[in-house]
Design an enzyme around this catalytic site. Sequence first.
Site, PDB file in Angstrom:
ATOM      1  N   LEU A  40       0.876  -1.168   0.000  1.00  0.00           N
ATOM      2  CA  LEU A  40       0.000   0.000   0.000  1.00  0.00           C
ATOM      3  C   LEU A  40       0.912   1.216   0.000  1.00  0.00           C
ATOM      4  O   LEU A  40       1.926   1.228   0.695  1.00  0.00           O
ATOM      5  CB  LEU A  40      -0.877   0.047   1.260  1.00  0.00           C
ATOM      6  N   ASP A  41       0.541   2.241  -0.736  1.00  0.00           N
ATOM      7  CA  ASP A  41       1.313   3.481  -0.717  1.00  0.00           C
ATOM      8  C   ASP A  41       1.314   4.067   0.686  1.00  0.00           C
ATOM      9  O   ASP A  41       0.406   3.806   1.479  1.00  0.00           O
ATOM     10  CB  ASP A  41       0.696   4.506  -1.677  1.00  0.00           C
ATOM     11  N   ALA A  42       2.288   4.911   0.964  1.00  0.00           N
ATOM     12  CA  ALA A  42       2.376   5.546   2.284  1.00  0.00           C
ATOM     13  C   ALA A  42       1.107   6.324   2.602  1.00  0.00           C
ATOM     14  O   ALA A  42       0.649   6.340   3.749  1.00  0.00           O
ATOM     15  CB  ALA A  42       3.596   6.458   2.357  1.00  0.00           C
TER      16      ALA A  42
END
Length: 182
Positions: A40-42
């Site tokens: 998951l992206d930050a």
Amino acid sequence: MKLILLNKPFNVMCQFSHHPDRPTLAAYVDIPNIYPAGRLDADSEGLILLTDDGKLQNRISHPAHKLPKTYLVQVEGSPSSEQLKQLRQPLDLGDFITQPCTVKHIHEPEWLWPRQPPIRQRAQIPTSWLCMILSEGKNRQVRRMTAAVGLPTLRLIRTGIAGFSLESHPLLPGEWQEVKLN
């Protein structure tokens, strides 16, 4: 074989190795030799599966297996039926065309935790919630899809992966739980 469900907080890097500017998964889970099965992206939150088994990691994360992933998406604006139809059908994002997916306009789930920091609010622009179920997960795909139809993503939360969900395994951001595999 271990399988860990983690609710990844906002602004946390989906890696165990050190990052110079942001916290990583290592700040939340101290179990040796486990790795994320997918990312998951930050700036996205929610369910991450961690495992110490390479075959299981591949089964969960490899696109060939097309495991469904469920996302709650807070968008800027109110979706029209045409925008929802566009999101459900293959959508040309320039470098690839998405697979058909399930998209529903929903009310904000009551069980959802507040984000820290909160999303920006604009007095004149409403926000809405979508539930999207995809069987693929290319880089920033959900954000790119909603932007392509004129509904910029404000908050993105993955709530389910292949039968595991934050509804059936309630975890607050940063909390984790080991699940037994048969």
